[in-house]
Motif scaffolding. Structure first.
Motif, PDB file in Angstrom:
ATOM      1  N   TRP A   1      46.773 101.389  97.104  1.00  0.00           N
ATOM      2  CA  TRP A   1      46.544 102.822  97.223  1.00  0.00           C
ATOM      3  C   TRP A   1      47.205 103.494  96.017  1.00  0.00           C
ATOM      4  CZ3 TRP A   1      43.430 106.214  98.987  1.00  0.00           C
ATOM      5  CH2 TRP A   1      43.792 107.571  99.008  1.00  0.00           C
ATOM      6  N   VAL A   2      46.403 103.698  94.964  1.00  0.00           N
ATOM      7  CA  VAL A   2      46.908 104.290  93.720  1.00  0.00           C
ATOM      8  C   VAL A   2      45.913 105.352  93.231  1.00  0.00           C
ATOM      9  CG1 VAL A   2      48.413 102.425  92.910  1.00  0.00           C
ATOM     10  CG2 VAL A   2      45.947 102.250  92.513  1.00  0.00           C
ATOM     11  N   PRO A   3      45.719 106.428  93.990  1.00  0.00           N
ATOM     12  CA  PRO A   3      44.702 107.430  93.629  1.00  0.00           C
ATOM     13  C   PRO A   3      44.943 108.107  92.290  1.00  0.00           C
ATOM     14  CG  PRO A   3      46.127 108.244  95.393  1.00  0.00           C
ATOM     15  CD  PRO A   3      46.428 106.788  95.233  1.00  0.00           C
ATOM     16  N   THR A   4      46.207 108.278  91.902  1.00  0.00           N
ATOM     17  CA  THR A   4      46.471 108.886  90.588  1.00  0.00           C
ATOM     18  C   THR A   4      45.947 107.987  89.483  1.00  0.00           C
ATOM     19  OG1 THR A   4      48.432 110.050  91.411  1.00  0.00           O
ATOM     20  CG2 THR A   4      48.262 109.721  89.031  1.00  0.00           C
ATOM     21  N   TYR A   5      46.183 106.691  89.603  1.00  0.00           N
ATOM     22  CA  TYR A   5      45.621 105.755  88.634  1.00  0.00           C
ATOM     23  C   TYR A   5      44.101 105.812  88.668  1.00  0.00           C
ATOM     24  CZ  TYR A   5      44.012 101.453  86.497  1.00  0.00           C
ATOM     25  OH  TYR A   5      43.328 100.550  85.708  1.00  0.00           O
ATOM     26  N   GLY A   6      43.499 105.853  89.858  1.00  0.00           N
ATOM     27  CA  GLY A   6      42.038 105.905  89.965  1.00  0.00           C
ATOM     28  C   GLY A   6      41.455 107.130  89.279  1.00  0.00           C
ATOM     29  N   ASP A   7      42.118 108.270  89.431  1.00  0.00           N
ATOM     30  CA  ASP A   7      41.655 109.490  88.756  1.00  0.00           C
ATOM     31  C   ASP A   7      41.759 109.327  87.242  1.00  0.00           C
ATOM     32  OD1 ASP A   7      41.141 110.675  91.189  1.00  0.00           O
ATOM     33  OD2 ASP A   7      43.028 111.797  91.250  1.00  0.00           O
ATOM     34  N   TRP A   8      42.865 108.749  86.800  1.00  0.00           N
ATOM     35  CA  TRP A   8      43.027 108.515  85.356  1.00  0.00           C
ATOM     36  C   TRP A   8      41.921 107.600  84.839  1.00  0.00           C
ATOM     37  CZ3 TRP A   8      43.485 103.955  82.758  1.00  0.00           C
ATOM     38  CH2 TRP A   8      43.799 104.036  81.394  1.00  0.00           C
ATOM     39  N   LEU A   9      41.620 106.561  85.580  1.00  0.00           N
ATOM     40  CA  LEU A   9      40.624 105.584  85.138  1.00  0.00           C
ATOM     41  C   LEU A   9      39.263 106.232  84.913  1.00  0.00           C
ATOM     42  CD1 LEU A   9      39.820 102.579  84.679  1.00  0.00           C
ATOM     43  CD2 LEU A   9      39.319 102.462  87.135  1.00  0.00           C
ATOM     44  N   ARG A  10      38.879 107.139  85.792  1.00  0.00           N
ATOM     45  CA  ARG A  10      37.544 107.742  85.685  1.00  0.00           C
ATOM     46  C   ARG A  10      37.403 108.632  84.456  1.00  0.00           C
ATOM     47  NH1 ARG A  10      38.342 108.103  91.133  1.00  0.00           N
ATOM     48  NH2 ARG A  10      38.727 110.347  91.149  1.00  0.00           N
ATOM     49  N   SER A  11      38.528 109.078  83.911  1.00  0.00           N
ATOM     50  CA  SER A  11      38.452 109.955  82.734  1.00  0.00           C
ATOM     51  C   SER A  11      38.891 109.255  81.451  1.00  0.00           C
ATOM     52  CB  SER A  11      39.324 111.196  82.962  1.00  0.00           C
ATOM     53  OG  SER A  11      40.684 110.827  83.127  1.00  0.00           O
ATOM     54  N   ALA A  12      39.292 107.990  81.549  1.00  0.00           N
ATOM     55  CA  ALA A  12      39.855 107.280  80.397  1.00  0.00           C
ATOM     56  C   ALA A  12      38.774 106.829  79.420  1.00  0.00           C
ATOM     57  CB  ALA A  12      40.645 106.063  80.878  1.00  0.00           C
ATOM     58  N   ASP A  13      39.151 106.724  78.152  1.00  0.00           N
ATOM     59  CA  ASP A  13      38.308 106.106  77.133  1.00  0.00           C
ATOM     60  C   ASP A  13      38.467 104.595  77.272  1.00  0.00           C
ATOM     61  OD1 ASP A  13      37.009 105.132  74.912  1.00  0.00           O
ATOM     62  OD2 ASP A  13      38.222 106.234  73.443  1.00  0.00           O
ATOM     63  N   GLN A  14      37.430 103.926  77.738  1.00  0.00           N
ATOM     64  CA  GLN A  14      37.532 102.494  78.012  1.00  0.00           C
ATOM     65  C   GLN A  14      37.096 101.619  76.832  1.00  0.00           C
ATOM     66  OE1 GLN A  14      36.433 100.987  81.878  1.00  0.00           O
ATOM     67  NE2 GLN A  14      36.380 103.030  82.779  1.00  0.00           N
TER      68      GLN A  14
ATOM     69  N   ALA B   1      41.025  95.303 103.926  1.00  0.00           N
ATOM     70  CA  ALA B   1      41.470  93.909 104.036  1.00  0.00           C
ATOM     71  C   ALA B   1      42.297  93.500 102.825  1.00  0.00           C
ATOM     72  CB  ALA B   1      40.256  92.994 104.184  1.00  0.00           C
ATOM     73  N   MET B   2      41.859  93.899 101.618  1.00  0.00           N
ATOM     74  CA  MET B   2      42.569  93.495 100.406  1.00  0.00           C
ATOM     75  C   MET B   2      43.927  94.183 100.291  1.00  0.00           C
ATOM     76  SD  MET B   2      39.510  93.157  97.551  1.00  0.00           S
ATOM     77  CE  MET B   2      39.040  94.892  97.583  1.00  0.00           C
ATOM     78  N   SER B   3      43.972  95.475 100.565  1.00  0.00           N
ATOM     79  CA  SER B   3      45.213  96.216 100.358  1.00  0.00           C
ATOM     80  C   SER B   3      46.264  95.876 101.415  1.00  0.00           C
ATOM     81  CB  SER B   3      44.940  97.722 100.345  1.00  0.00           C
ATOM     82  OG  SER B   3      44.289  98.135 101.535  1.00  0.00           O
ATOM     83  N   SER B   4      45.846  95.330 102.542  1.00  0.00           N
ATOM     84  CA  SER B   4      46.794  94.932 103.576  1.00  0.00           C
ATOM     85  C   SER B   4      47.683  93.781 103.127  1.00  0.00           C
ATOM     86  CB  SER B   4      46.047  94.542 104.853  1.00  0.00           C
ATOM     87  OG  SER B   4      45.390  95.657 105.422  1.00  0.00           O
ATOM     88  N   GLN B   5      47.278  93.076 102.066  1.00  0.00           N
ATOM     89  CA  GLN B   5      48.135  92.025 101.520  1.00  0.00           C
ATOM     90  C   GLN B   5      49.395  92.597 100.873  1.00  0.00           C
ATOM     91  OE1 GLN B   5      46.011  89.042  99.045  1.00  0.00           O
ATOM     92  NE2 GLN B   5      44.238  90.323  99.405  1.00  0.00           N
ATOM     93  N   TYR B   6      49.302  93.843 100.404  1.00  0.00           N
ATOM     94  CA  TYR B   6      50.358  94.402  99.558  1.00  0.00           C
ATOM     95  C   TYR B   6      51.141  95.523 100.225  1.00  0.00           C
ATOM     96  CZ  TYR B   6      47.803  91.792  96.054  1.00  0.00           C
ATOM     97  OH  TYR B   6      47.196  90.773  95.362  1.00  0.00           O
TER      98      TYR B   6
END
Length: 383
Positions: A185-198, A267-272
């Motif tokens: 659960w890293v929504p700030t990173y997700g927001d950054w990713l959508r606007s980043a120069d990849q 299911a995936m995030s429950s590991q962490y």
């Protein structure tokens, strides 16, 4: 649940240098995405003690691979001259049949694809032979651990250690990857990713493909067929990076695809983390996918000749016909050898097929009516 301790970028970098005995990371552009990711992990992810240790180990390993990549290129400069040709990146929302299509197309003797064990361990181990037995064994062991940590995951998605796998796992080493907000659960990173120069990340993806192709000369002359929903976040960058590459877009109603992916993320995030909120997950991915598909429409309108459409129902009901049609669209007409390979894979898939899982939009704070409204712009055009 609060984080028991914090990840520290400088410590991670130092640990990777000590682990490898190397210090040259090359261009340090990756520090920005890594800093954003680590900050988001520390402040938002609510990592459990086990999740913290697993994440620290994973980030250190990825940084170590960056060091090893530069060392391999330094010692073998010819790797930078390897010609990489990507025929297709298969995209689409997760849970839209893209995995079946990718594995089916990858069976064709005309193409090549990234394999699970080599995206996990792309750099040869010291004194390793050409058969890569050590890395393959490590990949099998790693998959067994993953299955123990997330026993329900196999009902959602079949993973085969030596089968075709998403190239986004190579992008994980750039720290520009949809993997992170899928596992945490890293929504700030997700927001950054959508606007980043990849673009820097995709330049490095090409370098990783060069490394894999250099290790396996039998790939020479065969174009890559790759796959990941991540590429929907950077469609124009994909097309600019890989000349001649086409986007193969898989389509399924978001009413089905979005809750299905929310179930996988849970299911995936429950590991962490022991603090996983399914409603928060569902709302996040519903908003994200709606925005992503709107951006996709603009990219497609600008270069319609670079896109191929495949519908989920067709992939499931007539996979051989769909596979032949896609190869034709990639200017790789299917022949008898392709048909035999496709038939063989479908028979294999029947034995590997994962179980079923149940989910409903309401499990994740959504409703069918809401999803239909939010994705009406997409459904009217593509479904």
């Amino acid at each position: 649940m609060t984080v028991t301790t914090e990840l520290n970028v400088s410590e991670l970098v130092e640990k990777a240098c000590v682990k490898t005995g190397l210090s040259d990371f090359g261009d340090d552009w990756f520090r920005e995405p890594l800093d954003v990711l680590v900050t988001s992990l520390n402040t938002e992810a609510s990592l459990s003690p086990l999740g913290f240790e697993l994440t620290k180990h994973r980030l250190t390993a990825l940084l170590s691979d960056r060091l090893r990549l530069r060392e391999l290129q330094r010692k073998n400069p010819s790797v930078l001259d390897v010609e990489v040709r990507v025929a297709a990146e298969i995209c689409g929302l997760p849970r839209t049949g893209s995995t079946l299509l990718h594995r089916l197309l990858s069976a064709s003797p005309q193409v090549t694809s990234t394999l699970s064990w080599e995206v996990a361990y792309p750099i040869p181990f010291p004194e390793e032979g050409p058969d890569a037995e050590l890395r393959k064994r490590r990949a099998q062991e790693r998959m067994q651990v993953f299955a123990q940590l997330s026993p329900d995951f196999g009902d959602l998605h079949t993973v085969v250690w030596d089968g075709p796998e998403e190239d986004v796992i190579l992008l994980d080493r750039t720290f520009v990857s949809m993997s992170y907000d899928s596992f945490y659960w890293v929504p700030t990173y997700g927001d950054w990713l959508r606007s980043a120069d990849q673009r820097p990340a995709y330049r490095e993806l090409r370098e990783w493909l060069q490394v894999l192709q250099w290790q396996n000369p039998s790939r020479a002359g065969r174009p890559w067929v790759l796959k990941s929903p991540h590429h929907l976040t950077a469609v124009d960058t994909v097309l600019d990076t890989f000349d001649g590459c086409k986007i193969v877009m898989t389509h399924r109603s978001p009413v089905n695809a979005v809750p299905s992916y929310a179930s996988m993320v849970r299911a995936m995030s429950s590991q962490y983390s022991e603090s996983v909120d399914p409603v928060r997950i569902g709302q996040y991915w519903s908003r994200r996918f709606a925005s992503t598909l709107q951006d996709f429409a603009a990219s497609r309108e600008a270069r319609p000749d670079r896109f191929v459409d495949v519908r989920f129902a067709d992939t499931v009901s007539k996979p051989l016909e769909v596979a032949r049609q896609v190869l034709d669209a990639l200017d790789l007409p299917a022949g008898a050898a392709d048909d035999r390979a496709f038939e063989a894979y479908l028979e294999q898939n029947r034995t590997e097929r994962h179980g079923s899982h149940s989910y409903a939009p309401t499990d994740f704070g959504m409703s069918e009516d809401q999803l239909k409204r939010d994705f009406d712009f997409y459904s009217e055009v593509y479904l």
